[in-house]
Motif scaffolding. Structure first.
Motif, PDB file in Angstrom:
ATOM      1  N   LEU A 119       0.827  -1.215   0.000  1.00 41.67           N
ATOM      2  CA  LEU A 119       0.000   0.000   0.000  1.00 41.67           C
ATOM      3  C   LEU A 119       0.859   1.261   0.000  1.00 41.67           C
ATOM      4  CD1 LEU A 119      -2.537  -0.950   2.861  1.00 41.67           C
ATOM      5  CD2 LEU A 119      -2.693  -1.517   0.421  1.00 41.67           C
ATOM      6  N   PHE A 120       0.446   2.227  -0.808  1.00 40.24           N
ATOM      7  CA  PHE A 120       1.033   3.576  -0.735  1.00 40.24           C
ATOM      8  C   PHE A 120       0.040   4.579  -1.322  1.00 40.24           C
ATOM      9  CE2 PHE A 120       3.104   1.074  -4.136  1.00 40.24           C
ATOM     10  CZ  PHE A 120       2.831   1.810  -5.275  1.00 40.24           C
ATOM     11  N   PRO A 121       0.235   5.871  -1.045  1.00 41.51           N
ATOM     12  CA  PRO A 121      -0.737   6.861  -1.517  1.00 41.51           C
ATOM     13  C   PRO A 121      -0.767   6.976  -3.048  1.00 41.51           C
ATOM     14  CG  PRO A 121       0.690   7.793   0.187  1.00 41.51           C
ATOM     15  CD  PRO A 121       1.295   6.482  -0.217  1.00 41.51           C
ATOM     16  N   ASP A 122      -1.896   7.491  -3.564  1.00 39.65           N
ATOM     17  CA  ASP A 122      -2.010   7.644  -5.028  1.00 39.65           C
ATOM     18  C   ASP A 122      -1.053   8.712  -5.548  1.00 39.65           C
ATOM     19  OD1 ASP A 122      -3.552   9.708  -3.818  1.00 39.65           O
ATOM     20  OD2 ASP A 122      -4.909   9.845  -5.517  1.00 39.65           O
ATOM     21  N   ILE A 123      -0.786   9.718  -4.695  1.00 40.52           N
ATOM     22  CA  ILE A 123       0.166  10.760  -5.118  1.00 40.52           C
ATOM     23  C   ILE A 123       1.362  10.657  -4.186  1.00 40.52           C
ATOM     24  CG2 ILE A 123       0.540  13.236  -5.420  1.00 40.52           C
ATOM     25  CD1 ILE A 123      -2.601  13.404  -5.583  1.00 40.52           C
ATOM     26  N   THR A 124       2.461  10.167  -4.720  1.00 36.38           N
ATOM     27  CA  THR A 124       3.668  10.019  -3.901  1.00 36.38           C
ATOM     28  C   THR A 124       4.865   9.846  -4.831  1.00 36.38           C
ATOM     29  OG1 THR A 124       4.627   8.918  -1.969  1.00 36.38           O
ATOM     30  CG2 THR A 124       3.510   7.491  -3.553  1.00 36.38           C
ATOM     31  N   TYR A 125       5.984   9.442  -4.271  1.00 34.65           N
ATOM     32  CA  TYR A 125       7.207   9.267  -5.062  1.00 34.65           C
ATOM     33  C   TYR A 125       6.929   8.247  -6.174  1.00 34.65           C
ATOM     34  CZ  TYR A 125      12.231   8.500  -5.867  1.00 34.65           C
ATOM     35  OH  TYR A 125      13.485   8.411  -6.412  1.00 34.65           O
ATOM     36  N   SER A 126       7.161   8.656  -7.430  1.00 34.25           N
ATOM     37  CA  SER A 126       6.709   7.817  -8.537  1.00 34.25           C
ATOM     38  C   SER A 126       7.639   6.636  -8.826  1.00 34.25           C
ATOM     39  CB  SER A 126       6.469   8.658  -9.789  1.00 34.25           C
ATOM     40  OG  SER A 126       7.491   9.588  -9.956  1.00 34.25           O
ATOM     41  N   PHE A 127       8.574   6.368  -7.917  1.00 31.50           N
ATOM     42  CA  PHE A 127       9.389   5.160  -8.065  1.00 31.50           C
ATOM     43  C   PHE A 127       8.702   3.954  -7.404  1.00 31.50           C
ATOM     44  CE2 PHE A 127      14.115   5.238  -9.249  1.00 31.50           C
ATOM     45  CZ  PHE A 127      14.051   4.020  -9.885  1.00 31.50           C
ATOM     46  N   TYR A 128       7.769   4.199  -6.444  1.00 27.66           N
ATOM     47  CA  TYR A 128       7.221   3.068  -5.694  1.00 27.66           C
ATOM     48  C   TYR A 128       6.496   2.069  -6.604  1.00 27.66           C
ATOM     49  CZ  TYR A 128       8.045   6.120  -1.603  1.00 27.66           C
ATOM     50  OH  TYR A 128       8.608   6.937  -0.657  1.00 27.66           O
ATOM     51  N   ASP A 129       5.681   2.577  -7.521  1.00 28.64           N
ATOM     52  CA  ASP A 129       4.966   1.624  -8.395  1.00 28.64           C
ATOM     53  C   ASP A 129       5.924   0.957  -9.395  1.00 28.64           C
ATOM     54  OD1 ASP A 129       5.212   4.025  -9.718  1.00 28.64           O
ATOM     55  OD2 ASP A 129       3.207   4.010 -10.594  1.00 28.64           O
ATOM     56  N   VAL A 130       7.021   1.660  -9.725  1.00 29.04           N
ATOM     57  CA  VAL A 130       8.004   1.072 -10.649  1.00 29.04           C
ATOM     58  C   VAL A 130       8.700  -0.123  -9.983  1.00 29.04           C
ATOM     59  CG1 VAL A 130      10.150   1.516 -11.919  1.00 29.04           C
ATOM     60  CG2 VAL A 130       8.338   3.244 -11.884  1.00 29.04           C
ATOM     61  N   TRP A 131       9.103   0.041  -8.705  1.00 30.08           N
ATOM     62  CA  TRP A 131       9.734  -1.097  -8.005  1.00 30.08           C
ATOM     63  C   TRP A 131       8.725  -2.228  -7.834  1.00 30.08           C
ATOM     64  CZ3 TRP A 131      11.696   3.264  -4.553  1.00 30.08           C
ATOM     65  CH2 TRP A 131      12.972   3.672  -4.972  1.00 30.08           C
ATOM     66  N   ALA A 132       7.489  -1.877  -7.514  1.00 30.62           N
ATOM     67  CA  ALA A 132       6.471  -2.928  -7.364  1.00 30.62           C
ATOM     68  C   ALA A 132       6.362  -3.707  -8.678  1.00 30.62           C
ATOM     69  CB  ALA A 132       5.134  -2.316  -6.956  1.00 30.62           C
TER      70      ALA A 132
END
Ligand code: PMP
Length: 366
Positions: A119-132
């Protein structure tokens, strides 16, 4: 015949076979590093506008070839010891890496392995979804409110881990410590990472929570407040067992992460606390002046605790403003994403750089 011509001549099924088995991802887009740095004003990647401590420069200048001939310490010593002393935490509670991106990436790989969504916020550091994506982890983004604030109760659901940037990027909004503790204590069976890349500029650190919560990891960087983005040094704190698992994964990927210069330079930066504090003070006072100037020009924003401000103008959209500034040699960050495409993230530069920004904005705004 070129490789491309050879590929083009292959049967489609043969090409499909080769390319089917490859890991394909949509990579993170880093902020632009334009050429001709002398003439441009770079307020787009949250770098520090001041040089690193003179002590760091001295140490780097004194590095000799004999040192470089050798591999560095796999534990990144003596940096590990210097961090332990500076923060008053046992060495077994500290992990170091090549910038906090490396540290965060290792954390995703190590701690988020349950099959449940991260889980992480919809607006945040845009690397999190890339690592996921690159690690094939399921994830779910939780919507921030209209002021870009987190509702901690949203995170009290089954999850495979949580990651929160505090202060958040690109918004600069900080989350109170009691709310972080609420999130950490309601997800005892998963690891909660608090990414504190910008914490030195404001907000409350989650470090004191480490004593009470074994599922917490706090990540820091020397890229922003210590002006060492180019040296690449990041670190994480957590309980001994989590750090041991993190080291095991790191030693399964790359034993020698930080170079000798990075280790030595980082130690020197920690030794010069006076310089560190003066840089923070200067950036905070420029941020305050920038908030006043920007709001008098009709920009709206939430209070920022970071070294950037996330602004929107009443009469001009983000993409147009971004382009108009770029044409004038001023680089800021624009994210072409839902909910934030009208915003610009402006890094706090020197007072002179900010004055040039304000003059340009006065010219551009209707
Ligand atoms: N976390 C956040 C929230 C960031 O904005 C950044 C900078 N892009 C990083 C981590 C990574 O910084 P670095 O790898 O330079 O430590």
């Amino acid at each position: 015949m070129s490789l491309n011509d050879m590929m083009a001549g292959l049967e489609p099924s043969r090409q499909g076979g080769l390319f089917d088995g490859i890991r394909k991802v949509v990579p993170y887009t880093p902020g632009e590093q334009p050429k001709g740095l002398d003439r441009i004003i770079k307020l787009n990647t949250n770098e520090c506008p001041y040089s690193p401590s003179p002590r760091v420069m001295e140490v780097l200048a004194g590095i000799d070839g004999d040192l470089l001939r050798r591999y560095p310490s796999p534990d990144n010593e003596p940096l590990l010891s210097a961090l332990s002393e500076y923060y008053g935490l046992d060495k077994k509670m500290i992990f170091t890496g090549v910038g906090s991106d490396d540290v965060l990436s290792m954390c995703f790989l190590t701690f988020f392995n349950s099959g449940r969504p991260v889980l992480f916020p919809d607006i945040t550091y845009s690397f999190y979804d890339v690592w996921a994506d690159v690690y094939r982890l399921p994830y779910k983004t939780l919507i921030l409110d209209d002021d870009f604030r987190i509702d901690p109760t949203d995170y009290s659901v089954s999850n495979g881990g949580i990651v929160i940037a505090n202060p958040n990027a690109p918004t600069g909004v900080s989350l109170d410590l009691d709310k972080i503790e609420y999130i950490v204590s309601h997800s005892r069976d998963s690891v909660v990472i608090v990414d504190e890349a910008y914490i030195d500029f404001g907000g409350e650190s989650a470090l004191p929570l480490l004593e009470r919560h074994e599922n917490l990891i706090v990540v820091r960087t020397m890229s922003k407040s210590r002006a060492l983005a180019g040296l690449r040094v990041g670190y994480a704190f957590g309980n001994e067992r989590l750090i041991k698992y993190l080291c095991d994964v790191k030693f399964s990927v790359n034993s020698y992460t930080l170079s000798h210069p990075a280790i030595r330079g980082a130690v020197a930066a920690l030794e010069d606390d006076e310089y560190f504090k003066s840089v923070i003070g200067r950036i905070q006072s420029t941020r305050k002046a920038a908030e006043e100037a920007l709001s008098s020009m009709g920009f709206v924003f939430n209070e920022s605790k970071a070294n950037f401000i996330f602004v929107k103008h009443e009469r001009m959209d983000g993409a147009t403003l971004y382009e108009a500034l770029r044409e004038r040699g001023i680089f800021v960050r624009h994210f072409n994403k839902e909910r934030i495409s009208d915003y610009l993230r402006i890094t706090i530069g020197t007072d002179e750089e900010m004055d040039s920004l304000f003059s340009a904005l006065k010219e551009i705004l209707p």
